[in-house]
Motif scaffolding. Structure first.
Motif, PDB file in Angstrom:
ATOM      1  N   ASP A  98      -9.542  -7.854  20.447  1.00  0.00           N
ATOM      2  CA  ASP A  98     -10.398  -7.768  19.260  1.00  0.00           C
ATOM      3  C   ASP A  98     -11.873  -7.826  19.652  1.00  0.00           C
ATOM      4  O   ASP A  98     -12.706  -7.086  19.122  1.00  0.00           O
ATOM      5  CB  ASP A  98     -10.075  -8.897  18.280  1.00  0.00           C
ATOM      6  CG  ASP A  98      -8.733  -8.702  17.597  1.00  0.00           C
ATOM      7  OD1 ASP A  98      -8.178  -7.581  17.658  1.00  0.00           O
ATOM      8  OD2 ASP A  98      -8.224  -9.680  17.008  1.00  0.00           O
ATOM      9  N   THR A 101     -12.809  -4.477  21.168  1.00  0.00           N
ATOM     10  CA  THR A 101     -13.032  -3.450  20.148  1.00  0.00           C
ATOM     11  C   THR A 101     -14.444  -3.558  19.589  1.00  0.00           C
ATOM     12  O   THR A 101     -15.147  -2.546  19.444  1.00  0.00           O
ATOM     13  CB  THR A 101     -11.999  -3.595  19.005  1.00  0.00           C
ATOM     14  OG1 THR A 101     -10.699  -3.461  19.561  1.00  0.00           O
ATOM     15  CG2 THR A 101     -12.218  -2.571  17.920  1.00  0.00           C
ATOM     16  N   PHE A 102     -14.861  -4.770  19.285  1.00  0.00           N
ATOM     17  CA  PHE A 102     -16.217  -4.969  18.770  1.00  0.00           C
ATOM     18  C   PHE A 102     -17.256  -4.568  19.813  1.00  0.00           C
ATOM     19  O   PHE A 102     -18.231  -3.870  19.503  1.00  0.00           O
ATOM     20  CB  PHE A 102     -16.433  -6.425  18.353  1.00  0.00           C
ATOM     21  CG  PHE A 102     -17.855  -6.710  17.983  1.00  0.00           C
ATOM     22  CD1 PHE A 102     -18.368  -6.257  16.781  1.00  0.00           C
ATOM     23  CD2 PHE A 102     -18.690  -7.394  18.848  1.00  0.00           C
ATOM     24  CE1 PHE A 102     -19.698  -6.494  16.446  1.00  0.00           C
ATOM     25  CE2 PHE A 102     -20.009  -7.634  18.519  1.00  0.00           C
ATOM     26  CZ  PHE A 102     -20.517  -7.182  17.312  1.00  0.00           C
ATOM     27  N   ARG A 103     -17.066  -4.993  21.043  1.00  0.00           N
ATOM     28  CA  ARG A 103     -18.034  -4.697  22.100  1.00  0.00           C
ATOM     29  C   ARG A 103     -18.158  -3.194  22.326  1.00  0.00           C
ATOM     30  O   ARG A 103     -19.248  -2.680  22.539  1.00  0.00           O
ATOM     31  CB  ARG A 103     -17.632  -5.420  23.389  1.00  0.00           C
ATOM     32  CG  ARG A 103     -18.793  -5.549  24.353  1.00  0.00           C
ATOM     33  CD  ARG A 103     -18.480  -6.475  25.477  1.00  0.00           C
ATOM     34  NE  ARG A 103     -18.476  -7.867  25.025  1.00  0.00           N
ATOM     35  CZ  ARG A 103     -18.255  -8.896  25.822  1.00  0.00           C
ATOM     36  NH1 ARG A 103     -18.009  -8.704  27.099  1.00  0.00           N
ATOM     37  NH2 ARG A 103     -18.256 -10.119  25.353  1.00  0.00           N
ATOM     38  N   ARG A 104     -17.042  -2.487  22.236  1.00  0.00           N
ATOM     39  CA  ARG A 104     -17.086  -1.025  22.383  1.00  0.00           C
ATOM     40  C   ARG A 104     -17.849  -0.389  21.225  1.00  0.00           C
ATOM     41  O   ARG A 104     -18.505   0.639  21.407  1.00  0.00           O
ATOM     42  CB  ARG A 104     -15.670  -0.459  22.459  1.00  0.00           C
ATOM     43  CG  ARG A 104     -15.028  -0.685  23.793  1.00  0.00           C
ATOM     44  CD  ARG A 104     -13.647  -0.056  23.870  1.00  0.00           C
ATOM     45  NE  ARG A 104     -13.098  -0.213  25.205  1.00  0.00           N
ATOM     46  CZ  ARG A 104     -11.828  -0.446  25.465  1.00  0.00           C
ATOM     47  NH1 ARG A 104     -10.950  -0.534  24.474  1.00  0.00           N
ATOM     48  NH2 ARG A 104     -11.419  -0.576  26.706  1.00  0.00           N
ATOM     49  N   SER A 105     -17.748  -0.967  20.050  1.00  0.00           N
ATOM     50  CA  SER A 105     -18.462  -0.419  18.886  1.00  0.00           C
ATOM     51  C   SER A 105     -19.969  -0.622  18.989  1.00  0.00           C
ATOM     52  O   SER A 105     -20.737   0.058  18.298  1.00  0.00           O
ATOM     53  CB  SER A 105     -17.937  -1.031  17.589  1.00  0.00           C
ATOM     54  OG  SER A 105     -18.416  -2.349  17.434  1.00  0.00           O
ATOM     55  N   LEU A 106     -20.397  -1.549  19.834  1.00  0.00           N
ATOM     56  CA  LEU A 106     -21.831  -1.786  20.002  1.00  0.00           C
ATOM     57  C   LEU A 106     -22.535  -0.634  20.709  1.00  0.00           C
ATOM     58  O   LEU A 106     -23.694  -0.353  20.417  1.00  0.00           O
ATOM     59  CB  LEU A 106     -22.064  -3.072  20.801  1.00  0.00           C
ATOM     60  CG  LEU A 106     -21.857  -4.381  20.074  1.00  0.00           C
ATOM     61  CD1 LEU A 106     -22.018  -5.543  21.042  1.00  0.00           C
ATOM     62  CD2 LEU A 106     -22.821  -4.518  18.924  1.00  0.00           C
ATOM     63  N   PRO A 108     -22.274   2.816  20.675  1.00  0.00           N
ATOM     64  CA  PRO A 108     -22.881   3.869  19.855  1.00  0.00           C
ATOM     65  C   PRO A 108     -23.992   3.355  18.933  1.00  0.00           C
ATOM     66  O   PRO A 108     -24.975   4.053  18.689  1.00  0.00           O
ATOM     67  CB  PRO A 108     -21.725   4.439  19.039  1.00  0.00           C
ATOM     68  CG  PRO A 108     -20.533   3.635  19.333  1.00  0.00           C
ATOM     69  CD  PRO A 108     -20.841   2.698  20.434  1.00  0.00           C
ATOM     70  N   THR A 109     -23.860   2.133  18.460  1.00  0.00           N
ATOM     71  CA  THR A 109     -24.897   1.557  17.606  1.00  0.00           C
ATOM     72  C   THR A 109     -26.201   1.401  18.379  1.00  0.00           C
ATOM     73  O   THR A 109     -27.276   1.776  17.894  1.00  0.00           O
ATOM     74  CB  THR A 109     -24.449   0.183  17.062  1.00  0.00           C
ATOM     75  OG1 THR A 109     -23.242   0.350  16.339  1.00  0.00           O
ATOM     76  CG2 THR A 109     -25.505  -0.443  16.177  1.00  0.00           C
TER      77      THR A 109
END
Length: 133
Positions: A98, A101-106, A108-109
């Motif tokens: 989990d 997943t969050f770290r990967r979403s960072l 592109p942001t």
């Protein structure tokens, strides 16, 4: 003697606290005013901070995209999740996945923010660092 010293310190602290609080209350005219709405967009302050923001974004992306030896990297966290799975620690694996997943979403942001910051930097150069209206 020790009790008297402790009492004196407590009294001095209380006096300092009350004096500070009273000074703060009367400095603004007696009644605290509510926060007011901003009158501008903060362009000058943002233009001034662009170099620091650039460095911070670069550091964050470098860390996230680092190899498995880099603390805070996606690769390191993925390796930890793999190790938890191999050890049969399903709760730990779930938690780490989990987090992964969050770290990967960072990524592109932060990349989007870098692109936006390039546009801000260009605007700042064209508008004398935000001093023009």
């Amino acid at each position: 003697m020790k009790i008297a010293r402790t009492a004196a310190l407590a009294l001095a602290s209380a006096t300092a606290l009350l004096t500070t609080a009273a000074g703060t209350a009367t400095a603004g005219g007696g009644t605290p005013s509510p926060h007011s709405a901003p009158t501008g967009d903060g362009a000058q302050a943002l233009c001034k901070r662009v170099p620091k923001i650039e460095k911070r974004l670069e550091r964050a992306l470098d860390r996230l995209q680092g190899n498995a030896t880099q603390h805070g990297s996606i690769a390191r966290l993925a390796k930890r999740a793999e190790n938890a799975k191999a050890a049969g620690h399903t709760e730990i694996e779930t938690f780490l996945n989990d987090k992964l997943t969050f770290r990967r979403s960072l990524v592109p942001t932060l990349e989007k923010r870098q692109k936006d910051l390039i546009a801000v930097k260009t605007w700042c150069k064209a508008n004398k660092k935000g001093s023009e209206k």
